[in-house]
Design a protein around this motif. Structure first.
Motif, PDB file in Angstrom:
ATOM      1  N   ARG A 120      -2.860  -0.052  -4.497  1.00  0.00           N
ATOM      2  CA  ARG A 120      -3.685   0.656  -3.518  1.00  0.00           C
ATOM      3  C   ARG A 120      -2.903   1.869  -3.003  1.00  0.00           C
ATOM      4  O   ARG A 120      -1.790   1.717  -2.507  1.00  0.00           O
ATOM      5  CB  ARG A 120      -4.046  -0.286  -2.382  1.00  0.00           C
ATOM      6  CG  ARG A 120      -4.822  -1.512  -2.846  1.00  0.00           C
ATOM      7  CD  ARG A 120      -4.733  -2.662  -1.877  1.00  0.00           C
ATOM      8  NE  ARG A 120      -3.386  -3.244  -1.824  1.00  0.00           N
ATOM      9  CZ  ARG A 120      -3.036  -4.240  -1.035  1.00  0.00           C
ATOM     10  NH1 ARG A 120      -3.927  -4.784  -0.227  1.00  0.00           N
ATOM     11  NH2 ARG A 120      -1.802  -4.695  -1.044  1.00  0.00           N
ATOM     12  N   PHE A 139      -8.102  -1.346   2.056  1.00  0.00           N
ATOM     13  CA  PHE A 139      -7.158  -1.848   1.066  1.00  0.00           C
ATOM     14  C   PHE A 139      -6.826  -3.328   1.305  1.00  0.00           C
ATOM     15  O   PHE A 139      -6.625  -4.090   0.360  1.00  0.00           O
ATOM     16  CB  PHE A 139      -5.867  -1.016   1.097  1.00  0.00           C
ATOM     17  CG  PHE A 139      -6.029   0.367   0.534  1.00  0.00           C
ATOM     18  CD1 PHE A 139      -6.820   0.596  -0.571  1.00  0.00           C
ATOM     19  CD2 PHE A 139      -5.374   1.454   1.112  1.00  0.00           C
ATOM     20  CE1 PHE A 139      -6.961   1.869  -1.105  1.00  0.00           C
ATOM     21  CE2 PHE A 139      -5.514   2.720   0.588  1.00  0.00           C
ATOM     22  CZ  PHE A 139      -6.307   2.935  -0.526  1.00  0.00           C
ATOM     23  N   ILE A 183       0.866  -1.185   0.000  1.00  0.00           N
ATOM     24  CA  ILE A 183       0.000   0.000   0.000  1.00  0.00           C
ATOM     25  C   ILE A 183       0.899   1.231   0.000  1.00  0.00           C
ATOM     26  O   ILE A 183       1.794   1.364   0.843  1.00  0.00           O
ATOM     27  CB  ILE A 183      -0.928  -0.002   1.223  1.00  0.00           C
ATOM     28  CG1 ILE A 183      -1.834  -1.251   1.209  1.00  0.00           C
ATOM     29  CG2 ILE A 183      -1.759   1.267   1.273  1.00  0.00           C
ATOM     30  CD1 ILE A 183      -2.678  -1.395   2.457  1.00  0.00           C
ATOM     31  N   GLY A 216      -6.451  -0.702  -8.774  1.00  0.00           N
ATOM     32  CA  GLY A 216      -6.462  -0.475  -7.336  1.00  0.00           C
ATOM     33  C   GLY A 216      -7.040   0.877  -7.010  1.00  0.00           C
ATOM     34  O   GLY A 216      -6.849   1.858  -7.743  1.00  0.00           O
ATOM     35  N   CYS A 264      -8.962   3.109   6.176  1.00  0.00           N
ATOM     36  CA  CYS A 264      -8.416   3.125   4.817  1.00  0.00           C
ATOM     37  C   CYS A 264      -7.506   1.922   4.571  1.00  0.00           C
ATOM     38  O   CYS A 264      -7.594   1.261   3.530  1.00  0.00           O
ATOM     39  CB  CYS A 264      -7.652   4.430   4.578  1.00  0.00           C
ATOM     40  SG  CYS A 264      -8.692   5.907   4.498  1.00  0.00           S
TER      41      CYS A 264
END
Length: 666
Positions: free
Chosen positions: A376, A484, A361, A453, A480
């Motif tokens: 992501r 993800f 991420i 993503g 958040c």
């Protein structure tokens, strides 16, 4: 009654055996002359015991009559006599054996109900005539024709002996419908015999049905059992989980026991339980662990059935997710990310050093690259343009006016009338979801959906406002990251035995595993059924039973339905690898998100299956059913006439032997 007929008339030829028997009695044995010195002693003996000629003759004729009677009985057994109405009405019987979970119960004599049912079925087979036919149907889980219509008794007995008890609930109603279909269109006298312990609640309509006869086996037994068991990850704490378990007391006495919980063989908790008669207690237990695997609940008690004293569930593993933070040193974002137990944080201040790792991420603080990388991405307070948006002028009144309460990203976030200082107007080049808005409907928090993503954008200068000081900020960052990570695997429901399970193979063997239990169905025969809602990209998979027996199955890339699962334990679905050795679930131990896999091995999906049926755990019959040893079978006393003729012939032979030994006959 009708005219007496014979099923095997050729047996009358054996009556000619009477001719040599009579001949041997008619023939006179010539006395051999032997010279002796004197007849004095023989004459004295003859005078003392002068023979009675009529009795001497009668002794021989009585022996002849007994042997002829023996021959008549033997010939009668060989020709198999029956009444004409019996010969014209050929009997066809469908025997339904309840091999459900409750048939595993063991009585005080150490014999299971299944063994008693098999003995009763053998009695029915022995009562068949040469022209009668019988079929065998199993009623455990889903109805299954074990053996079709046949008059071969040895095959039927072998099928009965090889019939195994299942861990699934009984399906007697559907088995009766299957039996009726087997008998439809057949002439003669047709019957359906159901051999069961009476622990199914749907048998009452069958009692008064003329065509159906119920045979009961087993006695009333007390029992304790786990009737519900599930494990799920907490929706609030990423590494916590909850255990839900119901324990029922199916007896008329108060019972005490201990419930032991363990994860992958490690003891987690012990719960003492006190249950009143016919009471069900519910326990919800909270624990914390990032590790996953098989969560087992066990009742530490000895009762009539062990199957429902053990239940399993799959606890998804919480794996750490790599997160890369690109920032000049924002302590608020660094602290929020570092406090998350499932985040493996890496920091850098060089945009060029950001790798194209789609598994990680990416979090960008203020500076963003011109082309947002695939994967992501979370962007906080963007300061420059990129391919997805253009930065406009600052917002004059960046006050939070509305928060989307339905989105998992803004769940538990309370920011009413909070100011987002430094927020700028952003012109997005694609469609967005506005999760937090100002009074002019401008996005303060937006989500961009894209095939590579999602991208989440927060327009707020964290150094100027009070947002980082509120509890809502770490909650927002946590939401958040967990968005993800994906919410699949929060609950991997444990299936009940006998049910079908739907598996999304696209997610199970691509990203995260997902399984759900569909609505119960009563159609179809027993066995493993695999269906697919998508017929493209056909792939092969392998389903392992709890005993490690693999069955190759073919399905599409969509949702596959497998089952019915007739055995309790952990089933494993994995991509088929013909070169790999088949291992049992116990050998493939791994806490990875309910998956069983070794290093560099294909991923696999675990499905827990338990007997959680109140009907099967309650070992007390719902109503009185005639016992198998009380109800006569078909025919004379449960056997054909030839059997009893044979017994009479054997008895007559014993009588003749006794009379001969007593010198009553000669």
């Amino acid at each position: 009654m009708g005219i007496l007929e014979f099923a095997n008339p050729i047996g009358f030829w054996w009556a000619f055996v009477a001719l040599p028997i009579i001949a041997f009695f008619i023939l006179k044995v010539r006395v051999r002359r032997v010279p002796v010195t004197t007849l004095l002693f023989w004459n004295q003996l003859y005078d003392e015991k002068k023979p009675r000629s009529w009795w001497q003759r009668l002794r021989h004729w009585l022996s002849l009559l007994l042997q002829l009677a023996f021959l008549v009985l033997l010939v009668g057994a060989l020709v198999d006599p029956l009444w004409s109405w019996q010969k014209s009405r050929q009997k066809r019987i469908v025997v339904i054996i309840d091999n459900s979970a409750s048939m595993q119960a063991v009585d005080a004599q150490g014999k299971s109900r299944m063994e008693l049912a098999q003995e009763a079925a053998h009695t029915l087979v022995r009562s068949m005539r040469d022209r009668d036919e019988m079929a065998l149907v199993a009623a455990g889980g889903r109805p299954k024709v074990v053996w079709g219509m046949t008059n071969h008794g040895r095959w039927l007995k072998q099928a009965i002996d090889e019939l195994n008890v299942t861990d699934a609930p009984s399906a007697i109603e559907t088995s009766v419908e299957l039996a009726r279909r087997l008998l439809s269109g057949l002439g003669g006298e047709n019957d359906i015999v159901v051999i069961t312990d009476g622990c199914s609640g749907n048998l009452q309509p069958l009692v008064d049905t003329k065509q159906i006869r119920l045979l009961g086996v087993g006695e009333k037994l007390d029992n304790l059992g786990i009737t519900r068991y599930q494990v799920r990850r907490s929706l609030i704490d990423a590494i916590s989980y909850q255990v839900l378990v119901d324990v029922s007391n199916f007896s008329e006495e108060k019972r005490s026991c201990r419930l032991e919980l363990d994860l992958n063989g490690d003891l987690v908790d012990v719960l003492p339980l006190e249950l009143e008669p016919n009471q069900t207690v519910t326990r919800i237990v909270d624990h914390t662990s990032a590790a996953g695997g098989v969560m087992t609940a066990k009742l530490n008690i000895e009762d009539s059935m062990d199957l429902d004293n053990l239940a399993r569930a799959v606890l998804p593993t919480r794996k750490k997710t790599p997160v890369t933070l690109v920032s000049e040193g924002n302590l608020f974002v660094f602290s929020a990310l570092g406090a998350m137990p499932l985040v493996e944080l890496t920091t850098t201040n060089d945009l060029a050093a950001v790798s194209a790792n789609t598994q990680a991420i990416q979090v960008f603080d203020r500076k963003v690259p011109e082309k947002i990388p695939a994967g992501r991405v979370l962007v906080i307070d963007p300061q420059n343009d990129c391919e997805l948006w253009t930065i406009q002028k600052p917002i004059e009144q960046p006050i939070v006016a509305a928060v989307d309460g339905n989105s998992p990203i803004t769940q538990h976030v309370r920011l009413d009338n909070v100011i987002f200082p430094g927020a700028k107007q952003i012109e997005f080049k694609t469609k967005i979801d506005k999760l937090i808005r100002d009074p002019l409907d401008q996005a303060l928090l937006a989500r961009i959906s894209r095939p590579g993503g999602d991208v989440i954008v927060l327009t707020c200068n964290l150094d100027q406002g009070e947002l980082p000081l509120r509890i809502a900020f770490p909650v927002l960052i946590k939401n958040c990251i967990e968005w993800f990570q994906g919410d699949a695997g929060e609950l991997r429901p444990a299936a009940a035995t006998g049910e079908l399970v739907s598996v999304d193979v696209r997610r199970s063997f691509g990203q995260e595993a997902s399984a759900k239990i569909p609505e119960p169905t009563t159609e179809g025969n027993a066995g493993i059924v695999v269906e697919s809602s998508v017929a493209t990209n056909t792939a092969s998979y392998e389903l392992l039973t709890p005993d490690g027996v693999g069955s190759p199955i073919a399905t599409g890339s969509g949702v596959a339905t497998i089952g019915p699962l007739l055995d309790s334990g952990v089933w494993v679905l994995r991509p088929l690898n013909r070169d790999a050795d088949v291992k049992t679930p116990a050998e493939n131990k791994s806490p990875a998100n309910g998956e069983t896999q070794a290093d560099d091995a294909e991923p696999s999906l675990q499905i827990a299956c338990n007997l959680t049926s109140t009907e099967e755990s309650d070992l007390r019959p719902r109503f009185e059913i005639p016992k198998a040893d009380e109800l006569s079978a078909f025919g004379l006393g449960g056997r054909s006439i030839w059997f009893y003729l044979t017994l009479l012939a054997a008895g007559l032979t014993a009588i003749e032997w006794w009379l001969y030994q007593r010198r009553i006959i000669g």
